[in-house]
Design a protein around this motif. Structure first.
Motif, PDB file in Angstrom:
ATOM      1  N   THR A 628       0.830  -1.197   0.000  1.00 46.30           N
ATOM      2  CA  THR A 628       0.000   0.000   0.000  1.00 46.30           C
ATOM      3  C   THR A 628       0.870   1.255   0.000  1.00 46.30           C
ATOM      4  O   THR A 628       2.101   1.183  -0.011  1.00 46.30           O
ATOM      5  N   ALA A 629       0.236   2.408   0.055  1.00 44.67           N
ATOM      6  CA  ALA A 629       0.968   3.677   0.129  1.00 44.67           C
ATOM      7  C   ALA A 629       1.794   3.771   1.396  1.00 44.67           C
ATOM      8  O   ALA A 629       2.762   4.534   1.463  1.00 44.67           O
ATOM      9  N   PHE A 630       1.434   2.973   2.420  1.00 45.53           N
ATOM     10  CA  PHE A 630       2.187   2.930   3.678  1.00 45.53           C
ATOM     11  C   PHE A 630       3.086   1.695   3.750  1.00 45.53           C
ATOM     12  O   PHE A 630       3.621   1.371   4.807  1.00 45.53           O
ATOM     13  N   ARG A 631       3.212   0.988   2.624  1.00 52.46           N
ATOM     14  CA  ARG A 631       4.096  -0.171   2.464  1.00 52.46           C
ATOM     15  C   ARG A 631       3.621  -1.384   3.250  1.00 52.46           C
ATOM     16  O   ARG A 631       4.405  -2.211   3.685  1.00 52.46           O
ATOM     17  N   ARG A 632       2.300  -1.536   3.401  1.00 54.57           N
ATOM     18  CA  ARG A 632       1.734  -2.731   4.010  1.00 54.57           C
ATOM     19  C   ARG A 632       1.524  -3.785   2.931  1.00 54.57           C
ATOM     20  O   ARG A 632       1.058  -3.486   1.827  1.00 54.57           O
ATOM     21  N   PRO A 633       1.844  -5.037   3.206  1.00 54.05           N
ATOM     22  CA  PRO A 633       1.888  -6.052   2.153  1.00 54.05           C
ATOM     23  C   PRO A 633       0.517  -6.570   1.744  1.00 54.05           C
ATOM     24  O   PRO A 633      -0.341  -6.855   2.572  1.00 54.05           O
ATOM     25  N   LYS A 634       0.342  -6.704   0.435  1.00 52.57           N
ATOM     26  CA  LYS A 634      -0.774  -7.452  -0.124  1.00 52.57           C
ATOM     27  C   LYS A 634      -0.282  -8.879  -0.394  1.00 52.57           C
ATOM     28  O   LYS A 634       0.900  -9.179  -0.246  1.00 52.57           O
ATOM     29  N   TYR A 635      -1.165  -9.737  -0.823  1.00 51.53           N
ATOM     30  CA  TYR A 635      -0.754 -11.116  -1.098  1.00 51.53           C
ATOM     31  C   TYR A 635       0.365 -11.176  -2.144  1.00 51.53           C
ATOM     32  O   TYR A 635       1.250 -12.042  -2.092  1.00 51.53           O
ATOM     33  N   ALA A 636       0.338 -10.246  -3.110  1.00 50.80           N
ATOM     34  CA  ALA A 636       1.362 -10.258  -4.158  1.00 50.80           C
ATOM     35  C   ALA A 636       2.756 -10.026  -3.579  1.00 50.80           C
ATOM     36  O   ALA A 636       3.749 -10.472  -4.157  1.00 50.80           O
ATOM     37  N   TYR A 637       2.837  -9.328  -2.457  1.00 50.48           N
ATOM     38  CA  TYR A 637       4.133  -9.140  -1.793  1.00 50.48           C
ATOM     39  C   TYR A 637       4.751 -10.500  -1.473  1.00 50.48           C
ATOM     40  O   TYR A 637       5.941 -10.730  -1.705  1.00 50.48           O
ATOM     41  N   TYR A 638       3.944 -11.415  -0.961  1.00 52.10           N
ATOM     42  CA  TYR A 638       4.456 -12.725  -0.559  1.00 52.10           C
ATOM     43  C   TYR A 638       4.785 -13.591  -1.773  1.00 52.10           C
ATOM     44  O   TYR A 638       5.665 -14.457  -1.702  1.00 52.10           O
ATOM     45  N   LEU A 639       4.079 -13.363  -2.885  1.00 50.86           N
ATOM     46  CA  LEU A 639       4.471 -14.019  -4.127  1.00 50.86           C
ATOM     47  C   LEU A 639       5.895 -13.621  -4.497  1.00 50.86           C
ATOM     48  O   LEU A 639       6.742 -14.479  -4.781  1.00 50.86           O
ATOM     49  N   PHE A 640       6.179 -12.311  -4.507  1.00 48.65           N
ATOM     50  CA  PHE A 640       7.511 -11.841  -4.855  1.00 48.65           C
ATOM     51  C   PHE A 640       8.547 -12.374  -3.859  1.00 48.65           C
ATOM     52  O   PHE A 640       9.635 -12.817  -4.253  1.00 48.65           O
ATOM     53  N   GLN A 641       8.226 -12.339  -2.592  1.00 45.59           N
ATOM     54  CA  GLN A 641       9.166 -12.809  -1.572  1.00 45.59           C
ATOM     55  C   GLN A 641       9.516 -14.279  -1.782  1.00 45.59           C
ATOM     56  O   GLN A 641      10.668 -14.692  -1.597  1.00 45.59           O
ATOM     57  N   SER A 642       8.542 -15.055  -2.213  1.00 50.00           N
ATOM     58  CA  SER A 642       8.756 -16.498  -2.348  1.00 50.00           C
ATOM     59  C   SER A 642       9.616 -16.858  -3.561  1.00 50.00           C
ATOM     60  O   SER A 642       9.999 -18.021  -3.711  1.00 50.00           O
ATOM     61  N   GLN A 643       9.926 -15.878  -4.418  1.00 52.69           N
ATOM     62  CA  GLN A 643      10.753 -16.171  -5.595  1.00 52.69           C
ATOM     63  C   GLN A 643      12.249 -16.105  -5.285  1.00 52.69           C
ATOM     64  O   GLN A 643      13.076 -16.307  -6.184  1.00 52.69           O
ATOM     65  N   GLN A 644      12.620 -15.832  -4.049  1.00 53.42           N
ATOM     66  CA  GLN A 644      14.027 -15.718  -3.690  1.00 53.42           C
ATOM     67  C   GLN A 644      14.667 -17.099  -3.521  1.00 53.42           C
ATOM     68  O   GLN A 644      14.099 -17.989  -2.897  1.00 53.42           O
ATOM     69  N   ASP A 645      15.861 -17.195  -4.044  1.00 50.15           N
ATOM     70  CA  ASP A 645      16.633 -18.425  -3.926  1.00 50.15           C
ATOM     71  C   ASP A 645      17.125 -18.574  -2.482  1.00 50.15           C
ATOM     72  O   ASP A 645      17.883 -17.732  -1.990  1.00 50.15           O
ATOM     73  N   PRO A 646      16.724 -19.610  -1.765  1.00 52.81           N
ATOM     74  CA  PRO A 646      17.158 -19.763  -0.373  1.00 52.81           C
ATOM     75  C   PRO A 646      18.658 -19.974  -0.234  1.00 52.81           C
ATOM     76  O   PRO A 646      19.206 -19.848   0.864  1.00 52.81           O
ATOM     77  N   HIS A 647      19.338 -20.273  -1.347  1.00 54.04           N
ATOM     78  CA  HIS A 647      20.778 -20.530  -1.290  1.00 54.04           C
ATOM     79  C   HIS A 647      21.600 -19.308  -1.696  1.00 54.04           C
ATOM     80  O   HIS A 647      22.830 -19.375  -1.718  1.00 54.04           O
ATOM     81  N   SER A 648      20.935 -18.187  -2.031  1.00 52.03           N
ATOM     82  CA  SER A 648      21.680 -17.002  -2.428  1.00 52.03           C
ATOM     83  C   SER A 648      22.428 -16.432  -1.236  1.00 52.03           C
ATOM     84  O   SER A 648      22.011 -16.569  -0.085  1.00 52.03           O
ATOM     85  N   THR A 649      23.537 -15.775  -1.524  1.00 50.01           N
ATOM     86  CA  THR A 649      24.370 -15.204  -0.461  1.00 50.01           C
ATOM     87  C   THR A 649      23.581 -14.212   0.370  1.00 50.01           C
ATOM     88  O   THR A 649      23.635 -14.222   1.604  1.00 50.01           O
ATOM     89  N   TYR A 650      22.823 -13.343  -0.297  1.00 45.79           N
ATOM     90  CA  TYR A 650      22.098 -12.299   0.424  1.00 45.79           C
ATOM     91  C   TYR A 650      21.067 -12.902   1.368  1.00 45.79           C
ATOM     92  O   TYR A 650      20.978 -12.535   2.538  1.00 45.79           O
ATOM     93  N   VAL A 651      20.268 -13.839   0.867  1.00 40.82           N
ATOM     94  CA  VAL A 651      19.212 -14.438   1.692  1.00 40.82           C
ATOM     95  C   VAL A 651      19.813 -15.178   2.877  1.00 40.82           C
ATOM     96  O   VAL A 651      19.346 -15.064   4.009  1.00 40.82           O
ATOM     97  N   LYS A 652      20.875 -15.928   2.647  1.00 36.38           N
ATOM     98  CA  LYS A 652      21.490 -16.682   3.743  1.00 36.38           C
ATOM     99  C   LYS A 652      22.083 -15.769   4.798  1.00 36.38           C
ATOM    100  O   LYS A 652      22.039 -16.076   5.990  1.00 36.38           O
ATOM    101  N   GLU A 653      22.649 -14.630   4.373  1.00 38.17           N
ATOM    102  CA  GLU A 653      23.283 -13.733   5.329  1.00 38.17           C
ATOM    103  C   GLU A 653      22.278 -12.820   6.025  1.00 38.17           C
ATOM    104  O   GLU A 653      22.428 -12.496   7.197  1.00 38.17           O
ATOM    105  N   GLU A 654      21.243 -12.391   5.300  1.00 34.67           N
ATOM    106  CA  GLU A 654      20.336 -11.377   5.832  1.00 34.67           C
ATOM    107  C   GLU A 654      19.149 -11.954   6.597  1.00 34.67           C
ATOM    108  O   GLU A 654      18.593 -11.288   7.460  1.00 34.67           O
ATOM    109  N   GLU A 655      18.734 -13.146   6.251  1.00 33.64           N
ATOM    110  CA  GLU A 655      17.529 -13.698   6.855  1.00 33.64           C
ATOM    111  C   GLU A 655      17.869 -14.827   7.819  1.00 33.64           C
ATOM    112  O   GLU A 655      18.720 -15.669   7.520  1.00 33.64           O
TER     113      GLU A 655
END
Length: 930
Positions: A628-655
């Motif tokens: 939203t305009a206040f950056r609250r997530p819609k369902y599509a937010y979680y679609l995008f989030q789920s496309q991240q490679d769990p083995h990527s350097t960034y995801v492993k280090e940041e999450e």
């Protein structure tokens, strides 16, 4: 498996318990996480994110560093001093005679702070509601004794529209354009009083004006201009021998400091630095330019020094080069930044000027049909991102640094690796955040479907903007490409070549990429071609293709009904439809699936648009954001989030946990029977009401990284009933359910890695306040804005999405509520279970007490909540007179409602809208966004 529930609202958990001084943005509604450790913790997902989001990593620090006036001050050295100039401003809405005069009486003007916009408006308004016209600002200030003998420069990062700036009653600058810095040499003006009071007066006019870019009237524009001094301002003091400002120096590929890299590999890189130095003193000077490249631990990894002689009045570019062995390379998944120290030493080896910049060593190659190569290696997957305006709910374009950081953090956490800055250069602090977090940027010159061919000065100002945006942003590691042409515009043919030539002249580096649309004049000479996968243009060019805008699928360009445009308040089924359109719609349209079906030549694309935003030419806001305009997530937010490679350097280090699992079903009476799960696990099992289902794996013939999983016919509201349902005579006995939950279990490599449980919301029981600080402590600088959300929950902490109570906010202590008392802002209805508020810090560090309660409380209604935050002192000095900041707490007056919009004739509106429809159809293949 039995578990122990820990039921603690996050706002009551001490900072020591959660290890960070924040409550991040995204609650997980009624989700319960179980990680592979086997320990259940009944805490929301936002708590788990808060613990992990700012841990020390190999490639970046905890939290952001913001530049000041485009640089970072040398520690323990005052040869160059910078002061924040955001506070102590007086403001008048409208034109007024003699406001530039020193003796003008401004005691009745409103006290404001920068960044400052002209309106405070509800998030749902659109269609040219905001004020357009003249406004005035005045600031009284004195030069500190420590810098009275210094050269004084004032920089406004941006002032919207036409502006005239006066110092002590004398005009020192007139400017046209609203997105790039205005740099003023106060010392050379002859009007500065170093020993007494000074008055800066600024006239700003955001009225429609075709003489400068973007040029299009706002009532025909797909965004809004905003207004005022809506970005930071800085006062700089240097010696008479100094490193110039890249904007003020006005040199092609010159001025200030410029950094470039060649021969980049994992074993070595050549660093090239050019430093522009001005001798403004009365004497000739023998100088040394000393360069030091430091890693994140402060260790010097390379140095260079060069001696020069400068005659009085002389300005000279000083080129230097040095090698770096085994460099740590910058990329979205490994955004490593070095600190490059640039110091100017006199003959006694004293530092007389200098600063450091943060820079990332990288190489970008577009190899046509072979695709994108980053740091000498093929880029795996697609470069997927979003478009981004500089705007936020209520405050419009006047977005402070902390919210710019939060935007970048939220986008990177959801997997965004590139942003197109539509349709203008954005704040330097936003660029800083993207450098640090690993988000590529396409930097755009100002413009949208407009060219003034009747005025030759318009084209010259277009050229000026291209040059200035490159000079300002060229050293940012996050720059991926330049977009020098105005968006979707019929520009003169030869200007296509002119824009390309300017881009490469201003950025002669090997990494310079100029982007243009397929089929536009001179498109063949550009480095990156805009075209979407469904256009199948791979046979018509051997250059790399990128989609500048995708995902928007309107019925026509007048009504603009679209399955992707979903107000979060419309509920679950519209949000699911939006997410599924972005993933893999039933009809042929650009989507995640289309991008991954495309050959390597199609390197990626940017969704239109990241968040919901108002527009000038349409009464409906654009609701196609994944937040939203206040950056609250819609369902599509979680679609995008789920496309991240769990083995990527960034995801492993940041999450804390690289695996994502989200059940897109709130189990309401209106929820669908099919249960959609967004995940990056190998497979998922859904346990419905205690009964196992089969395990689903992604459909093998789909190409996108992690397609949504749809469990057919798994939820029925009747299964949640605790009251015995009537049974039809002769019907089979229904097996008793063991619970009223949906539990999803995620597997990777055959092992359980994450578990999420959702349950239906019960009776509204409590209001919970949550602040979105994204890892930052509130700073008492008068500019820091805290988004706060009142969330309706049941007794178990499950969000009651289907509740539309009105919430009244109030603030006490060292903060002020933005828009207090304005209709649609305070009070505010719950939308999808939440109501937003924005709290601005004042200039006194201390406790900020935020209170939320029902607007209409009763004997059986939920009680309110109180959240207490602590603001801290600002880290940099600010220059202002205290007597002009005493009424900052009275933000009710700051939250003025807009003046009546300028009248536009019906014929003019119809003519403008018809032109918009024609342009949108012409510039978007298939009649939709690319």
């Amino acid at each position: 498996m039995p578990f122990t529930a820990v039921k603690k609202p996050l706002h009551n958990v001490s900072l020591q318990q959660v290890a960070v001084p924040i409550m991040p943005v995204f609650s997980s509604d009624n989700l319960f996480l179980m990680h592979h450790t086997g320990k259940w913790i009944l805490l929301s997902l936002y708590l788990l994110l808060s613990v992990s989001g700012f841990s020390q990593t190999p490639f970046r620090e905890a939290g952001p560093r913001f530049s000041t006036d485009g640089f970072f001050k040398l520690p323990d050295n005052n040869a160059r001093q910078v002061y924040g100039f955001n506070n102590g401003w007086l403001y008048h809405k409208g034109d007024i005679n003699d406001a530039e005069q020193t003796n003008f009486i401004d005691s009745s003007w409103q006290e404001v702070q920068l960044p400052h916009g002209l309106d405070i408006l509800p998030e749902f308004v659109s269609g040219g509601v905001d004020y357009q016209g003249t406004v005035w600002y005045r600031k009284h200030f004195r030069i500190p004794a420590a810098i009275r003998d210094k050269k004084i420069t004032l920089t406004f990062e941006a002032v919207m529209g036409k502006s005239a700036i006066y110092l002590n009653g004398h005009l020192i600058k007139e400017h046209k354009g609203g997105y790039l810095p205005i740099v003023l040499d106060l010392s050379s003006s002859g009007d500065l009083n170093p020993d007494g009071e000074n008055v800066i007066a600024v006239m700003a006019d955001n009225s429609n004006d075709p003489t400068y870019p973007p040029g299009k009237p706002q009532y025909g524009l797909d965004f809004t201009y905003g207004g005022g001094i809506y970005r930071d301002a800085w006062l700089l003091a240097t010696n008479d021998i100094y490193i110039t400002n890249a904007i003020a120096a006005n040199k092609a590929a010159g001025g200030g400091v410029r950094v470039d890299y060649t021969n980049v590999s994992e074993t070595k890189a050549m660093v090239h630095v050019s430093t522009d130095i001005q001798n403004g003193s009365a004497k000739n000077a023998s100088l040394t330019v000393l360069l030091k490249l430091k890693d994140k631990d402060g260790k010097i990894v390379a140095t260079s020094q060069k001696r020069i002689k400068l005659q009085t009045g002389q300005e000279e570019e000083v080129p230097q080069s040095f090698n770096v062995s085994d460099p740590l390379l910058w990329s979205p998944d490994h955004p490593y930044l070095y600190d490059l120290y640039v110091e100017v030493l006199d003959k006694h080896h004293r530092v007389i000027d200098g600063y450091y910049i943060r820079t990332g060593i990288k190489s970008i190659e577009l190899r046509g049909r072979e695709g994108l190569y980053l740091n000498g290696k093929p880029f795996r997957g697609k470069l997927m991102g979003v478009n981004h305006h500089q705007a936020f709910g209520y405050i419009g374009n006047a977005v402070p640094d902390n919210l710019l950081w939060a935007d970048a953090k939220i986008m990177r956490d959801v997997g965004i690796r590139i942003i197109r800055l539509s349709h203008y250069p954005q704040s330097p602090e936003f660029m800083d955040a993207c450098d640090e977090l690993g988000i590529f940027m396409i930097v755009c010159s100002p413009g949208w479907q407009f060219w003034n061919g009747k005025d030759p000065a318009f084209e010259k100002l277009m050229e000026r903007d291209i040059r200035r945006m490159i000079r300002r942003d060229r050293n940012h590691a996050s720059v991926f490409a330049w977009e020098p042409l105005p968006n979707e515009t019929r520009y003169p043919k030869e200007f296509g070549k002119t824009a390309y030539d300017i881009t490469h002249a201003e950025d002669p580096s090997q990494n310079c990429i100029a982007a243009n649309n397929y089929g536009y004049p001179y498109w063949q000479m550009y480095d990156l071609i805009y075209a979407n996968p469904v256009s199948h243009l791979e046979t018509k060019t051997d250059k790399c293709l990128f989609t500048r805008e995708w995902g928007d699928n309107v019925d026509d360009w007048s009504a603009q009904n679209a399955a992707n445009r979903v107000n979060i308040a419309w509920g679950e089924n519209p949000q699911l439809m939006q997410a599924k359109q972005f993933a893999d719609p039933a009809y042929y349209f650009d989507s995640w699936e289309n991008f991954y079906e495309a050959p390597r030549q199609d390197i990626g694309g940017c969704l239109w648009h990241f968040f919901d935003t108002p527009r000038g030419y349409h009464p409906d806001p654009f609701y196609g954001g994944i937040v939203t305009a206040f950056r609250r997530p819609k369902y599509a937010y979680y679609l995008f989030q789920s496309q991240q490679d769990p083995h990527s350097t960034y995801v492993k280090e940041e999450e804390k946990d690289p695996y994502y699992l989200y059940i897109a079903n709130i189990m309401s009476p209106f929820s669908p029977a099919d249960v959609t799960v967004f995940t990056n696990c190998d497979s998922v099992k859904l346990v419905a009401f205690g009964m196992d289902s089969s395990i689903l794996t992604p459909i093998k013939n789909l190409k996108m990284p992690y397609p949504p999983l749809i469990f057919k016919n798994m939820f029925h509201f009747m299964d949640t009933k605790r009251i015995p349902a009537p049974v039809r005579e002769g019907a089979a006995t229904v097996e008793k359910r063991s619970n009223d939950q949906l539990t999803a279990i995620g597997y990777a490599n055959g092992k359980e890695v994450i578990r999420v449980t959702r349950r239906p919301a019960g009776r509204p029981a409590k209001i919970i306040l949550k602040a979105d600080l994204q890892g930052l402590k509130p700073v008492a600088d008068g500019s820091f804005i805290i988004p706060v959300f009142a969330v309706m929950e049941d007794a178990h902490g499950v969000v009651k999405h289907l509740n539309d109570e009105w919430i009244r906010f109030s603030v006490e202590g060292s903060g002020v509520l933005i828009g207090d008392g304005l209709p649609g802002i305070n009070p505010h209805p719950l939308l999808w279970g939440e109501a937003p508020a924005l709290v601005r810090t004042n200039l006194t560090p201390g406790k900020i007490k935020i209170i939320a309660r029902l607007e209409y409380p009763g004997q059986q209604t939920p009680e309110g909540d109180t959240l207490i935050l602590q603001s801290v002192p600002a880290a940099i000095p600010f220059l202002y007179e205290e007597k002009y900041t005493r009424d900052l707490n009275n933000d009710a007056t700051a939250a003025t409602t807009p003046d009546k919009a300028s009248a536009v004739s019906e014929s003019r509106k119809k003519e403008t809208l018809k032109k918009v429809e024609e342009d949108q159809t012409k510039f978007t293949p298939g009649g939709g966004k690319e």
